[in-house]
Design a protein around this motif. Structure first.
Motif, PDB file in Angstrom:
ATOM      1  N   LYS A  43       0.843  -1.191   0.000  1.00  0.00           N
ATOM      2  CA  LYS A  43       0.000   0.000   0.000  1.00  0.00           C
ATOM      3  C   LYS A  43       0.878   1.240   0.000  1.00  0.00           C
ATOM      4  CE  LYS A  43      -3.858  -2.133   2.524  1.00  0.00           C
ATOM      5  NZ  LYS A  43      -4.735  -2.033   3.723  1.00  0.00           N
ATOM      6  N   GLY A  44       0.467   2.242  -0.762  1.00  0.00           N
ATOM      7  CA  GLY A  44       1.195   3.492  -0.808  1.00  0.00           C
ATOM      8  C   GLY A  44       0.708   4.470   0.249  1.00  0.00           C
ATOM      9  N   ASN A  45       0.973   5.744   0.004  1.00  0.00           N
ATOM     10  CA  ASN A  45       0.598   6.769   0.981  1.00  0.00           C
ATOM     11  C   ASN A  45      -0.754   7.406   0.701  1.00  0.00           C
ATOM     12  OD1 ASN A  45       1.415   8.086  -1.348  1.00  0.00           O
ATOM     13  ND2 ASN A  45       2.514   9.709  -0.290  1.00  0.00           N
ATOM     14  N   CYS A  46      -1.448   6.953  -0.336  1.00  0.00           N
ATOM     15  CA  CYS A  46      -2.757   7.504  -0.673  1.00  0.00           C
ATOM     16  C   CYS A  46      -3.839   6.809   0.155  1.00  0.00           C
ATOM     17  CB  CYS A  46      -3.061   7.338  -2.159  1.00  0.00           C
ATOM     18  SG  CYS A  46      -1.842   8.094  -3.262  1.00  0.00           S
ATOM     19  N   ILE A  47      -4.733   7.587   0.741  1.00  0.00           N
ATOM     20  CA  ILE A  47      -5.813   7.025   1.552  1.00  0.00           C
ATOM     21  C   ILE A  47      -7.151   7.531   1.032  1.00  0.00           C
ATOM     22  CG2 ILE A  47      -4.383   6.779   3.625  1.00  0.00           C
ATOM     23  CD1 ILE A  47      -5.676   9.337   4.689  1.00  0.00           C
ATOM     24  N   ASN A  48      -8.174   6.743   1.295  1.00  0.00           N
ATOM     25  CA  ASN A  48      -9.537   7.123   0.954  1.00  0.00           C
ATOM     26  C   ASN A  48     -10.168   7.718   2.202  1.00  0.00           C
ATOM     27  OD1 ASN A  48     -12.319   7.205   0.401  1.00  0.00           O
ATOM     28  ND2 ASN A  48     -12.202   5.449  -0.979  1.00  0.00           N
ATOM     29  N   THR A  49     -10.374   9.029   2.208  1.00  0.00           N
ATOM     30  CA  THR A  49     -10.914   9.683   3.399  1.00  0.00           C
ATOM     31  C   THR A  49     -12.423   9.523   3.523  1.00  0.00           C
ATOM     32  OG1 THR A  49     -11.120  11.803   2.218  1.00  0.00           O
ATOM     33  CG2 THR A  49      -9.059  11.386   3.403  1.00  0.00           C
ATOM     34  N   THR A  50     -13.062   9.065   2.452  1.00  0.00           N
ATOM     35  CA  THR A  50     -14.508   8.848   2.473  1.00  0.00           C
ATOM     36  C   THR A  50     -14.845   7.445   2.942  1.00  0.00           C
ATOM     37  OG1 THR A  50     -14.719  10.357   0.579  1.00  0.00           O
ATOM     38  CG2 THR A  50     -16.628   8.974   1.109  1.00  0.00           C
ATOM     39  N   ASN A  51     -14.088   6.470   2.453  1.00  0.00           N
ATOM     40  CA  ASN A  51     -14.322   5.060   2.781  1.00  0.00           C
ATOM     41  C   ASN A  51     -12.965   4.371   2.901  1.00  0.00           C
ATOM     42  OD1 ASN A  51     -15.099   2.405   3.022  1.00  0.00           O
ATOM     43  ND2 ASN A  51     -15.941   2.225   0.950  1.00  0.00           N
ATOM     44  N   ALA A  52     -12.459   4.245   4.111  1.00  0.00           N
ATOM     45  CA  ALA A  52     -11.106   3.746   4.345  1.00  0.00           C
ATOM     46  C   ALA A  52     -10.903   2.342   3.790  1.00  0.00           C
ATOM     47  CB  ALA A  52     -10.789   3.766   5.837  1.00  0.00           C
ATOM     48  N   GLU A  53     -11.952   1.519   3.769  1.00  0.00           N
ATOM     49  CA  GLU A  53     -11.811   0.148   3.289  1.00  0.00           C
ATOM     50  C   GLU A  53     -11.589   0.098   1.779  1.00  0.00           C
ATOM     51  OE1 GLU A  53     -15.080  -2.193   4.551  1.00  0.00           O
ATOM     52  OE2 GLU A  53     -14.583  -2.061   6.690  1.00  0.00           O
ATOM     53  N   ASN A  54     -12.025   1.109   1.067  1.00  0.00           N
ATOM     54  CA  ASN A  54     -11.850   1.165  -0.388  1.00  0.00           C
ATOM     55  C   ASN A  54     -10.557   1.933  -0.711  1.00  0.00           C
ATOM     56  OD1 ASN A  54     -12.409   0.823  -3.137  1.00  0.00           O
ATOM     57  ND2 ASN A  54     -13.577   2.729  -3.236  1.00  0.00           N
ATOM     58  N   TYR A  55      -9.454   1.413  -0.197  1.00  0.00           N
ATOM     59  CA  TYR A  55      -8.172   2.098  -0.379  1.00  0.00           C
ATOM     60  C   TYR A  55      -7.665   1.920  -1.812  1.00  0.00           C
ATOM     61  CZ  TYR A  55      -6.539  -2.697   0.351  1.00  0.00           C
ATOM     62  OH  TYR A  55      -6.353  -4.056   0.257  1.00  0.00           O
ATOM     63  N   PRO A  56      -6.843   2.865  -2.282  1.00  0.00           N
ATOM     64  CA  PRO A  56      -6.315   2.787  -3.652  1.00  0.00           C
ATOM     65  C   PRO A  56      -4.953   2.115  -3.676  1.00  0.00           C
ATOM     66  CG  PRO A  56      -5.803   4.924  -2.755  1.00  0.00           C
ATOM     67  CD  PRO A  56      -6.518   4.163  -1.657  1.00  0.00           C
ATOM     68  N   TYR A  57      -4.475   1.831  -4.878  1.00  0.00           N
ATOM     69  CA  TYR A  57      -3.102   1.405  -5.101  1.00  0.00           C
ATOM     70  C   TYR A  57      -2.300   2.609  -5.618  1.00  0.00           C
ATOM     71  CZ  TYR A  57      -4.936  -3.387  -4.895  1.00  0.00           C
ATOM     72  OH  TYR A  57      -5.535  -4.549  -4.510  1.00  0.00           O
ATOM     73  N   GLY A  58      -0.973   2.511  -5.506  1.00  0.00           N
ATOM     74  CA  GLY A  58      -0.129   3.557  -6.047  1.00  0.00           C
ATOM     75  C   GLY A  58       0.461   4.438  -4.964  1.00  0.00           C
ATOM     76  N   TYR A  59       1.208   5.446  -5.410  1.00  0.00           N
ATOM     77  CA  TYR A  59       1.922   6.333  -4.488  1.00  0.00           C
ATOM     78  C   TYR A  59       1.965   7.742  -5.066  1.00  0.00           C
ATOM     79  CZ  TYR A  59       5.120   7.130  -0.577  1.00  0.00           C
ATOM     80  OH  TYR A  59       5.679   7.546   0.611  1.00  0.00           O
ATOM     81  N   PHE A  60       1.872   8.720  -4.157  1.00  0.00           N
ATOM     82  CA  PHE A  60       2.055  10.114  -4.535  1.00  0.00           C
ATOM     83  C   PHE A  60       3.439  10.539  -4.066  1.00  0.00           C
ATOM     84  CE2 PHE A  60       1.513  14.652  -2.986  1.00  0.00           C
ATOM     85  CZ  PHE A  60       1.735  15.219  -4.236  1.00  0.00           C
ATOM     86  N   ARG A  61       4.321  10.855  -5.036  1.00  0.00           N
ATOM     87  CA  ARG A  61       5.671  11.275  -4.682  1.00  0.00           C
ATOM     88  C   ARG A  61       5.936  12.664  -5.257  1.00  0.00           C
ATOM     89  NH1 ARG A  61       9.583   7.696  -8.735  1.00  0.00           N
ATOM     90  NH2 ARG A  61       9.574   9.171 -10.485  1.00  0.00           N
ATOM     91  N   ALA A  62       6.811  13.395  -4.570  1.00  0.00           N
ATOM     92  CA  ALA A  62       7.258  14.698  -5.050  1.00  0.00           C
ATOM     93  C   ALA A  62       8.779  14.716  -4.908  1.00  0.00           C
ATOM     94  CB  ALA A  62       6.620  15.824  -4.250  1.00  0.00           C
ATOM     95  N   THR A  63       9.482  14.779  -6.024  1.00  0.00           N
ATOM     96  CA  THR A  63      10.927  14.628  -5.993  1.00  0.00           C
ATOM     97  C   THR A  63      11.604  15.637  -6.909  1.00  0.00           C
ATOM     98  OG1 THR A  63      11.110  13.114  -7.877  1.00  0.00           O
ATOM     99  CG2 THR A  63      10.596  12.129  -5.756  1.00  0.00           C
ATOM    100  N   GLN A  64      12.882  15.859  -6.610  1.00  0.00           N
ATOM    101  CA  GLN A  64      13.753  16.524  -7.562  1.00  0.00           C
ATOM    102  C   GLN A  64      14.648  15.458  -8.162  1.00  0.00           C
ATOM    103  OE1 GLN A  64      16.919  19.319  -6.254  1.00  0.00           O
ATOM    104  NE2 GLN A  64      15.953  20.815  -7.609  1.00  0.00           N
ATOM    105  N   VAL A  65      14.941  15.583  -9.450  1.00  0.00           N
ATOM    106  CA  VAL A  65      15.706  14.552 -10.148  1.00  0.00           C
ATOM    107  C   VAL A  65      16.782  15.207 -11.008  1.00  0.00           C
ATOM    108  CG1 VAL A  65      13.957  14.486 -11.988  1.00  0.00           C
ATOM    109  CG2 VAL A  65      15.596  12.611 -11.769  1.00  0.00           C
TER     110      VAL A  65
END
Length: 283
Positions: free
Chosen positions: A253-275
């Motif tokens: 599980k990534g850092n994305c959460i479902n604030t409306t329905n916690a059980e229906n969590y998503p896949y993936g990740y939200f990242r902010a980087t310098q490259v």
């Protein structure tokens, strides 16, 4: 001769008997719930404004599903700089991608992603981590795992008195997949860091060893500790595939959460980087 013919007849009859006993067994394969997949990588390349950013949304599919069109085209996507309260709206391109041309990246600022989809809100917070410049890139043939193979070496200075985490991406045009490597400065804080990459021949991935004239693209990302932990598990599970002694894979599980329905969590990740990006051609 008669005995020989008799043995052949017995073998043929036995084979026919086995074929006649074949039954088709249908196995019920459990399928997971269809979930939102968030691919949100805000990557700010050094030397650019970083204004152009893209976020991709799709849905997961059952393992044996052959449908390719999983794009989510009815969502609303925004990113907010929590330090300045500036909000960036991402425009729906109606193909699963959401884009902006006015994003403003600021080192060490916190950004919040908000996705509204099917009347549910998904959110994540990430800090935009800076990255050092690359000092040098060269080649060698005696510092890797195989003394007969060419490897590329990357050097950069790690900032002192702070915890830093990095992600390397190596890719040669024509390879099926890029190679990723996570790195923590736990044992090299404040020192020059050296990383190397060599390729071994792999027919399954259509991968060949480095040869003179080959060019490899190199990306070095500054990443948060949370994303480092996420990628460390993901990389470990991916590269241990097929190893009978590896541990069982876990649902990541990534850092994305479902604030409306916690059980229906998503896949993936939200990242902010310098490259910082560069390339090297072998001699």
């Amino acid at each position: 001769m008669k005995r020989y013919i008799k043995n052949i007849v017995v073998l043929i009859m036995a084979s026919l008997g086995l074929l006649a006993c074949e039954d088709v067994i249908e196995v019920e394969v459990p399928t997971g719930e269809i979930r939102l997949v968030i691919e949100a990588s805000l990557d700010w390349e050094k030397g650019t404004s970083g204004n152009n950013q893209t976020i991709k949304l799709s849905t997961s599919t059952p393992y044996f599903e052959t449908t390719n069109n999983t794009a989510v085209t009815n969502a609303t996507v925004t990113v907010t700089n929590l330090d300045t309260n500036e909000v960036f709206d991402f425009t729906n391109q109606n193909d699963g991608t959401y884009t902006t041309t006015v994003f403003v990246p600021v080192e060490n600022n916190q950004y919040q992603l908000d996705v509204v989809y099917n009347n549910e809100t998904y959110t994540a917070i990430e800090t935009l981590i800076p990255v050092p410049d690359i000092n040098a890139v060269n080649q060698s043939q005696d510092g890797g795992l195989d003394p007969d193979l060419l490897e590329v070496n990357v050097y950069f200075d790690d900032p002192a008195d702070e915890d830093n985490f990095y992600l390397f991406r190596y890719y040669e045009d024509g390879d099926l997949f890029p190679y990723f490597e996570d790195y923590s400065d736990e044992f090299s804080n404040g020192n020059e860091i050296h990383d190397f990459f060599e390729k071994q021949e792999d027919d399954d991935n259509d991968q060949a060893e480095f040869q003179p004239g080959d060019t490899v693209d190199i990306n070095l990302y500054g990443i948060s500790e949370g994303y480092y932990n996420y990628m460390r598990i993901l990389i470990e599970q991916y590269y241990s595939g097929g190893n009978p002694f590896s541990s069982n894979g876990v649902q990541l599980k990534g850092n994305c959460i479902n604030t409306t329905n916690a059980e229906n969590y998503p896949y993936g990740y939200f990242r902010a980087t310098q490259v910082v990006k560069t390339s090297y051609t072998f001699e």
